[in-house]
Motif scaffolding. Structure first.
Motif, PDB file in Angstrom:
ATOM      1  N   UNK A 100       0.808  -1.221   0.000  1.00 14.94           N
ATOM      2  CA  UNK A 100       0.000   0.000   0.000  1.00 14.94           C
ATOM      3  C   UNK A 100       0.841   1.272   0.000  1.00 14.94           C
ATOM      4  N   UNK A 101       2.131   1.157  -0.265  1.00 18.48           N
ATOM      5  CA  UNK A 101       2.976   2.351  -0.361  1.00 18.48           C
ATOM      6  C   UNK A 101       3.413   2.544  -1.813  1.00 18.48           C
ATOM      7  N   UNK A 102       3.745   3.788  -2.154  1.00 18.43           N
ATOM      8  CA  UNK A 102       4.220   4.088  -3.499  1.00 18.43           C
ATOM      9  C   UNK A 102       3.162   4.005  -4.574  1.00 18.43           C
ATOM     10  N   UNK A 103       1.898   4.117  -4.208  1.00 21.63           N
ATOM     11  CA  UNK A 103       0.821   3.963  -5.191  1.00 21.63           C
ATOM     12  C   UNK A 103       0.724   5.141  -6.155  1.00 21.63           C
ATOM     13  N   UNK A 104       1.359   6.259  -5.833  1.00 23.51           N
ATOM     14  CA  UNK A 104       1.287   7.432  -6.707  1.00 23.51           C
ATOM     15  C   UNK A 104       2.267   7.354  -7.878  1.00 23.51           C
ATOM     16  N   UNK A 105       3.174   6.401  -7.845  1.00 21.25           N
ATOM     17  CA  UNK A 105       4.171   6.304  -8.917  1.00 21.25           C
ATOM     18  C   UNK A 105       3.611   5.489 -10.083  1.00 21.25           C
TER      19      UNK A 105
ATOM     20  N   UNK B 192     -12.501  -1.593   5.726  1.00 18.01           N
ATOM     21  CA  UNK B 192     -12.784  -1.584   4.288  1.00 18.01           C
ATOM     22  C   UNK B 192     -11.584  -1.070   3.498  1.00 18.01           C
ATOM     23  N   UNK B 193     -10.885  -0.084   4.062  1.00 23.58           N
ATOM     24  CA  UNK B 193      -9.761   0.532   3.356  1.00 23.58           C
ATOM     25  C   UNK B 193      -8.614  -0.438   3.152  1.00 23.58           C
ATOM     26  N   UNK B 194      -8.375  -1.324   4.121  1.00 20.07           N
ATOM     27  CA  UNK B 194      -7.239  -2.246   4.007  1.00 20.07           C
ATOM     28  C   UNK B 194      -7.624  -3.559   3.329  1.00 20.07           C
TER      29      UNK B 194
ATOM     30  N   UNK C 221      -5.822  -5.235   0.222  1.00 22.20           N
ATOM     31  CA  UNK C 221      -4.477  -5.784   0.390  1.00 22.20           C
ATOM     32  C   UNK C 221      -4.455  -7.000   1.310  1.00 22.20           C
ATOM     33  N   UNK C 222      -5.628  -7.414   1.763  1.00 21.84           N
ATOM     34  CA  UNK C 222      -5.707  -8.531   2.696  1.00 21.84           C
ATOM     35  C   UNK C 222      -5.633  -9.842   1.924  1.00 21.84           C
ATOM     36  N   UNK C 223      -4.556 -10.595   2.097  1.00 18.79           N
ATOM     37  CA  UNK C 223      -4.357 -11.829   1.335  1.00 18.79           C
ATOM     38  C   UNK C 223      -5.072 -13.024   1.958  1.00 18.79           C
ATOM     39  N   UNK C 224      -5.463 -12.904   3.217  1.00 23.20           N
ATOM     40  CA  UNK C 224      -6.127 -14.001   3.912  1.00 23.20           C
ATOM     41  C   UNK C 224      -7.269 -13.442   4.720  1.00 23.20           C
ATOM     42  N   UNK C 225      -8.456 -14.037   4.602  1.00 23.97           N
ATOM     43  CA  UNK C 225      -9.581 -13.629   5.443  1.00 23.97           C
ATOM     44  C   UNK C 225      -9.318 -14.112   6.868  1.00 23.97           C
ATOM     45  N   UNK C 226      -9.181 -13.181   7.782  1.00 23.92           N
ATOM     46  CA  UNK C 226      -8.871 -13.523   9.172  1.00 23.92           C
ATOM     47  C   UNK C 226     -10.102 -13.255  10.012  1.00 23.92           C
ATOM     48  N   UNK C 227     -10.615 -14.265  10.673  1.00 20.84           N
ATOM     49  CA  UNK C 227     -11.779 -14.075  11.528  1.00 20.84           C
ATOM     50  C   UNK C 227     -11.400 -13.331  12.794  1.00 20.84           C
ATOM     51  N   UNK C 228     -12.269 -12.382  13.204  1.00 31.41           N
ATOM     52  CA  UNK C 228     -12.013 -11.615  14.433  1.00 31.41           C
ATOM     53  C   UNK C 228     -12.171 -12.519  15.629  1.00 31.41           C
TER      54      UNK C 228
END
Length: 301
Positions: free
Chosen positions: A243-248, A289-291, A294-301
């Motif tokens: 989620x970094x460098x997305x402006x390039x 929702x914002x992250x 980039x979430x590669x695995x659904x993690x239960x709370x």
């Protein structure tokens, strides 16, 4: 006197007629007349006189009307505030996050929410993960985002994202044509690194050590976004969160999958000694929702 009497008085003053006041209040004309008489008796003086078939307020009634209007204006302000609180449009919410999230990505992701809620005061701090846990435990912030969990008894910790680090290269780099970059491929590359006490760097270094690859650090900087600037200008390569460098643009910086996968978790830390405000609850939902992309695995709370 009571509120119904004051409502009848205000409606009559504003409409100039008992019948129109009754229509506004949704009651009968005799009911308004009865309320006005009771209010007049409470005050100890007359409120209206008849003149040429018109209802004319007395000087005393005009003086009262000013205060009554102020009172109802204050009531309306209370009602507006209650609606704003209910709709999570008012309040103060403080968030602390690691620099990789706080520097750019959270501003981009949360801007639509905040622009639609001008009465919501939002404070964002950039801190390292150990300090974030301390701030949450001390109830100095409402929400903390950390790459480390917390076992403090006054802190609730929930994984909201598990992401894989990516490799970034200058657009003209020989390896830019590949779909994925192996850690072994970075053995002799000038590496743009974070500061040595950064939690992300610890994860990156551990991945290199497991593969037996010696990382050749050329430049050390404090922020992941700064790393992207150096890489985009052809100084070296690096490993960063996705989620970094997305402006390039791809003509400046190439983002590639890193193999083997080097995962990291992001935890949401909140104080458990007091209930969160409705605004804080809403902001927590929006951060999840914002992250999510980039979430590669659904993690239960």
């Amino acid at each position: 006197m009571n509120v119904r009497q004051l409502e009848a008085f205000q409606a009559t003053m504003e409409t100039g007629s008992v019948s129109r006041a009754a229509e506004r209040l949704g009651v009968s004309q005799p009911a308004v007349s009865k309320l006005l008489r009771a209010f007049s008796d409470s005050c100890g003086f007359g409120l209206f006189v008849r003149s040429g078939g018109r209802l004319v307020p007395t000087q005393e009634a005009r003086a009262l009307a000013t205060e009554v209007e102020r009172m109802f204006s204050g009531t309306e302000r209370v009602a507006r505030l209650a609606r704003a609180l209910r709709n999570r449009e008012w309040g103060e919410v403080s968030v602390a996050a690691p620099p990789a999230l706080a520097t750019r990505y959270l501003a981009h992701a949360l801007a639509p929410l905040l622009s639609a809620r001008p009465d919501l005061l939002f404070t964002l701090q950039s801190r390292n993960s150990p300090r974030i846990a301390e701030l949450v435990a001390a109830q100095q912030i409402d929400i903390g985002l950390s790459v480390l969990p917390s076992d403090h008894p006054h802190v609730d910790a929930e994984i909201i994202m598990r992401f894989d680090m990516i490799c970034i290269l200058p657009a003209g780099h020989p390896m830019a044509e590949r779909n994925a970059i192996a850690l072994d491929d970075l053995r002799n590359e000038p590496f743009i690194s974070l500061a040595r006490d950064d939690c992300s760097l610890m994860t990156i270094d551990r991945a290199f050590q497991v593969r037996g690859v010696q990382k050749r650090t050329a430049i050390e900087v404090p922020l992941s976004e700064t790393i992207c600037g150096f890489v985009a200008n052809g100084v070296g390569v690096s490993v960063v969160p996705p989620f970094v460098g997305l402006d390039y643009s791809p003509t400046q910086l190439v983002r590639r999958k890193l193999v083997p996968a080097t995962p990291m978790d992001v935890w949401m830390l909140t104080p458990n000694t007091r209930p969160p405000s409705l605004a804080a609850q809403r902001l927590a939902e929006l951060i999840r929702l914002a992250v999510a992309p980039f979430n590669t695995t659904r993690v239960e709370a």
